[in-house]
Design an enzyme around this catalytic site. Sequence first.
Site, PDB file in Angstrom:
ATOM      1  N   VAL A 243       0.884  -1.056   0.015  1.00  0.00           N
ATOM      2  CA  VAL A 243      -0.038   0.016   0.095  1.00  0.00           C
ATOM      3  C   VAL A 243       0.926   1.236   0.048  1.00  0.00           C
ATOM      4  O   VAL A 243       1.901   1.345   0.808  1.00  0.00           O
ATOM      5  CB  VAL A 243      -0.834   0.121   1.065  1.00  0.00           C
ATOM      6  CG1 VAL A 243      -1.710   1.363   1.302  1.00  0.00           C
ATOM      7  CG2 VAL A 243      -1.717  -1.126   1.097  1.00  0.00           C
ATOM      8  N   CYS A 244       0.432   2.132  -0.802  1.00  0.00           N
ATOM      9  CA  CYS A 244       1.362   3.366  -1.090  1.00  0.00           C
ATOM     10  C   CYS A 244       0.329   4.498  -0.620  1.00  0.00           C
ATOM     11  O   CYS A 244      -0.535   5.102  -1.256  1.00  0.00           O
ATOM     12  CB  CYS A 244       1.779   3.689  -2.620  1.00  0.00           C
ATOM     13  SG  CYS A 244       2.657   5.231  -2.629  1.00  0.00           S
TER      14      CYS A 244
END
Length: 165
Positions: A88-89
């Site tokens: 996840v960014c």
Amino acid sequence: MSKTAQKRLLKELQQLIKDSPPGIVAGPKSENNIFIWDCLIQGPPDTPYADGVFNAKLEFPKDYPLSPPKLTFTPSILHPNIYPNGEVCISILHSPGDDPNMYELAEERWSPVQSVEKILLSVMSMLSEPNIESGANIDACILWRDNRPEFERQVKLSILKSLGF
């Protein structure tokens, strides 16, 4: 192994057990390692993810809470802010100063006052409202922007596949 990190993670676990946000379950993968957590995140209502429950892994560094954890969906899901490998960014998982493209405000990034609960709520919010300006999966960004019905179809197919259909 950092005693400070262990104490903090145990405190956060107790808080989650006592008062977990709706749609979120999280805790250590084993009794022997407080630094790796399994998470289940329910897809937010009124989104393409609404019918899914998604597995994720939270990996905490030994200097937590000074440094942010890493959250990875296992398996990966189609989303503009999730790398193809499932990582996840989002801003809350970025260390202060980790913004080469200048997209984030300093107060949006990680600080020791953040928590597991805030991370997981931010991920649920991210599922509802992707940020295509700061995409991690370029193909998903383009699909989200240019062909929303196809994006939603692909997400729904991946949910069915993850459920064994």
